[in-house]
Design a protein around this motif. Structure first.
Motif, short mmCIF file in Angstrom:
data_model
loop_
_atom_site.label_atom_id
_atom_site.label_comp_id
_atom_site.label_asym_id
_atom_site.label_seq_id
_atom_site.Cartn_x
_atom_site.Cartn_y
_atom_site.Cartn_z
N LYS A 116 0.82 -1.22 0.00
CA LYS A 116 0.00 0.00 0.00
C LYS A 116 0.85 1.27 0.00
N LEU A 117 2.13 1.13 0.36
CA LEU A 117 3.02 2.30 0.37
C LEU A 117 3.29 2.75 -1.06
N PRO A 118 3.66 4.00 -1.25
CA PRO A 118 3.96 4.48 -2.62
C PRO A 118 5.03 3.61 -3.28
N ALA A 119 4.91 3.44 -4.58
CA ALA A 119 5.84 2.60 -5.35
C ALA A 119 7.29 3.01 -5.08
N GLY A 120 8.13 2.01 -4.87
CA GLY A 120 9.55 2.25 -4.65
C GLY A 120 9.93 2.53 -3.19
N ALA A 171 -4.42 1.21 10.98
CA ALA A 171 -4.07 -0.21 10.88
C ALA A 171 -5.01 -1.04 11.73
N ASN A 172 -5.68 -1.98 11.09
CA ASN A 172 -6.55 -2.92 11.80
C ASN A 172 -5.73 -4.10 12.27
N VAL A 173 -6.00 -4.55 13.49
CA VAL A 173 -5.38 -5.78 13.98
C VAL A 173 -6.20 -6.93 13.42
N ILE A 174 -5.55 -7.78 12.61
CA ILE A 174 -6.29 -8.87 11.97
C ILE A 174 -5.98 -10.24 12.58
N ALA A 175 -4.97 -10.30 13.43
CA ALA A 175 -4.65 -11.56 14.13
C ALA A 175 -3.72 -11.24 15.30
N ASP A 192 -2.81 -4.58 9.09
CA ASP A 192 -3.00 -4.45 7.65
C ASP A 192 -2.48 -3.13 7.06
N ALA A 193 -1.67 -2.41 7.82
CA ALA A 193 -1.07 -1.18 7.33
C ALA A 193 0.28 -0.97 8.02
N VAL A 194 1.17 -0.27 7.33
CA VAL A 194 2.47 0.09 7.92
C VAL A 194 2.25 1.34 8.76
#
Length: 191
Positions: free
Chosen positions: A100-104, A165-169, A182-184
């Motif tokens: 999801k971060l910008p390319a590169g 950021a959601n905690v998914i586990a 699910d997010a940095v």
């Protein structure tokens, strides 16, 4: 005769003293060698233990969804630090989170000249101590290893970090706990 007995006693005492002294020298030498071997070794991450629960690094290594995180931890030379006793709470972004971060961005951070920036970002994902889910409260602020703070949101039993950021586990580890997110997490800009 008395002189012979005294001479034998003196020789025996001297032999005993020298034997004890040499044993101490051998022990010291062995200790020094062991210490040198450990110092030259790979550190805590090199300890092989297939019986105990996995530490936070081993949890990430064992996950196909965390290969980017593992590569980043290795590039930042944080494997040994995170393999130590801790305890740690690690917020572990998935590969999809890094995408999801910008390319590169990820490729740039993995370059040796960006090691300090990468380390800072990764340390923003780690807290010292174990913060179990039932301990986390809505609005709670938790200090991170890099000196920043994250904010916990809790709504309808779901956890969110910094509102992004959601905690998914949740995965327990021998030296802490891993929250898969699910997010940095990026530290807010200083105003």
């Amino acid at each position: 005769m008395k002189r012979t007995i005294k001479t034998i006693a003196a020789i025996t005492s001297l032999s005993f003293f020298l034997a004890c002294n040499n044993a101490g020298t051998t022990e010291t030498s062995t200790s020094a060698t062991s210490t040198e071997n450990t110092a030259a070794g790979a550190g805590q991450s090199a300890v092989q233990d297939d019986q105990s629960a996995k530490n936070v690094v081993q949890v990430a290594i064992g996950s196909k969804d965390h290969t980017t995180l593992v590569a980043a931890v290795k590039a930042a030379d944080l494997v040994n630090a995170l393999s130590n006793a801790g305890p740690f709470t690690v917020f572990a972004p998935t590969n999809a989170a890094f995408e999801k971060l910008p390319a590169g961005t990820v490729d740039g951070l993995l370059k040796p000249e960006k090691k300090d920036d990468l380390t800072d970002i990764l340390q923003y994902h780690v807290s010292v101590g174990v913060f179990k889910e039932d301990m986390l409260q809505d609005g709670q602020s938790i200090g991170q290893v890099n000196g920043g703070n994250i904010t916990i949101s809790k709504k309808d039993g779901k956890l969110m970090i910094n509102g992004v950021a959601n905690v998914i586990a949740t995965v327990p580890a021998s030296n802490g706990i891993v929250y898969v997110i699910d997010a940095v997490l990026l530290q807010p800009a200083v105003k």
